[in-house]
Scaffold this motif. Structure first.
Motif, mmCIF file in Angstrom:
data_model
loop_
_atom_site.group_PDB
_atom_site.id
_atom_site.type_symbol
_atom_site.label_atom_id
_atom_site.label_comp_id
_atom_site.label_asym_id
_atom_site.label_seq_id
_atom_site.Cartn_x
_atom_site.Cartn_y
_atom_site.Cartn_z
ATOM 1 N N TRP A 130 38.530 58.624 40.209
ATOM 2 C CA TRP A 130 39.463 58.643 39.130
ATOM 3 C C TRP A 130 38.823 58.424 37.679
ATOM 4 O O TRP A 130 39.443 58.866 36.956
ATOM 5 N N GLU A 131 37.660 57.965 37.857
ATOM 6 C CA GLU A 131 36.937 57.835 36.661
ATOM 7 C C GLU A 131 35.749 58.528 36.067
ATOM 8 O O GLU A 131 35.705 58.977 34.994
ATOM 9 N N SER A 132 35.172 59.188 37.185
ATOM 10 C CA SER A 132 34.024 60.104 37.219
ATOM 11 C C SER A 132 34.439 61.470 36.689
ATOM 12 O O SER A 132 35.796 61.629 36.814
ATOM 13 N N SER A 133 33.417 62.186 36.261
ATOM 14 C CA SER A 133 33.978 63.608 36.109
ATOM 15 C C SER A 133 34.248 64.251 37.152
ATOM 16 O O SER A 133 33.427 64.016 38.360
ATOM 17 N N PHE A 134 34.963 65.366 37.129
ATOM 18 C CA PHE A 134 35.348 66.331 38.376
ATOM 19 C C PHE A 134 34.089 66.746 38.933
ATOM 20 O O PHE A 134 33.877 66.789 40.170
ATOM 21 N N SER A 135 33.264 67.116 37.992
ATOM 22 C CA SER A 135 32.018 68.044 38.495
ATOM 23 C C SER A 135 30.982 67.028 39.273
ATOM 24 O O SER A 135 30.440 67.448 40.303
ATOM 25 N N GLN A 136 30.955 65.871 38.934
ATOM 26 C CA GLN A 136 30.312 64.693 39.664
ATOM 27 C C GLN A 136 30.770 64.421 41.031
ATOM 28 O O GLN A 136 29.944 64.182 41.831
ATOM 29 N N VAL A 137 32.137 64.137 41.215
ATOM 30 C CA VAL A 137 32.900 63.832 42.229
ATOM 31 C C VAL A 137 32.722 65.049 43.155
ATOM 32 O O VAL A 137 32.515 65.031 44.463
ATOM 33 N N LYS A 139 30.414 67.462 43.168
ATOM 34 C CA LYS A 139 29.068 67.848 43.984
ATOM 35 C C LYS A 139 28.802 66.622 44.967
ATOM 36 O O LYS A 139 28.313 67.059 45.964
ATOM 37 N N HIS A 140 29.038 65.305 44.801
ATOM 38 C CA HIS A 140 29.235 64.395 45.987
ATOM 39 C C HIS A 140 29.940 64.755 47.164
ATOM 40 O O HIS A 140 29.177 64.390 48.377
ATOM 41 N N ILE A 141 31.063 65.165 47.040
ATOM 42 C CA ILE A 141 31.825 65.478 48.262
ATOM 43 C C ILE A 141 31.212 66.647 48.729
ATOM 44 O O ILE A 141 31.274 66.651 50.070
ATOM 45 N N ARG A 142 30.785 67.695 48.067
ATOM 46 C CA ARG A 142 30.016 68.790 48.790
ATOM 47 C C ARG A 142 28.764 68.427 49.649
ATOM 48 O O ARG A 142 28.637 68.817 50.579
ATOM 49 N N GLU A 143 27.854 67.301 48.894
ATOM 50 C CA GLU A 143 26.682 66.815 49.640
ATOM 51 C C GLU A 143 27.404 66.182 51.029
ATOM 52 O O GLU A 143 26.755 66.177 51.904
ATOM 53 N N GLY A 144 28.422 65.266 50.888
ATOM 54 C CA GLY A 144 28.857 64.584 51.842
ATOM 55 C C GLY A 144 29.574 65.356 53.025
ATOM 56 O O GLY A 144 29.562 64.939 54.440
#
Length: 146
Positions: A130-137, A139-144
């Motif tokens: 809820w605090e990080s940028s959408f693009s950062q989140v 990216k990590h969700i796609r990697e996970g």
């Protein structure tokens, strides 16, 4: 896992190894340690020690990585999955009699899946969704998800 290791050492002194009992195998590294302990045990017979040594050898390429899942990046976890597939295939195809027990392999695969899932969850939980940028989140969700 520490209590299980102590328990296994006690059983090793008593020369009691039960391959059918997987209750003490709660993490992938517990399985690696079981076969390491078994191959070095006194009084289990040369054939069983040789068999256990082959199983331990099949698992050895991934042993260190399994002990340290939480510090792995998503890319490292992906590489580890490939190495695990090779190690499990090697374990299953060991040229020993009797072969690696099917029920034990199924249990090991469930334990590995659980450990990998918890590792990915921990990494995703560490994100400040809820605090990080959408693009950062994203990216990590796609990697996970890979």
């Amino acid at each position: 896992a520490g209590l299980n290791a102590s328990f296994r050492r006690g059983l090793r002194k008593q020369k009691q190894f039960d391959e059918k009992d997987t209750m003490g195998i709660l993490s992938p590294v517990d399985e690696v340690r079981f076969w390491d302990d078994y191959k070095d045990a006194d009084g289990v017979g040369d054939q069983n020690q040789e068999r256990a040594a082959k199983f331990a050898e099949a698992l050895s390429p991934v042993a260190a990585d399994l002990d340290d899942l939480k510090s792995k990046t998503f890319a490292q976890l992906t590489d580890l999955i490939e190495a695990l597939q090779e190690a499990l295939e090697s374990l299953w195809n060991c040229d020993v009699t009797p072969a690696y027990p099917q029920a034990r392999m199924q249990h090991l695969m469930k334990v590995i899946a659980g450990a990998m899932g918890r590792s990915v969850q921990a990494k995703l939980n560490a994100l400040k969704v809820w605090e990080s940028s959408f693009s950062q989140v994203a990216k990590h969700i796609r990697e996970g998800h890979k």
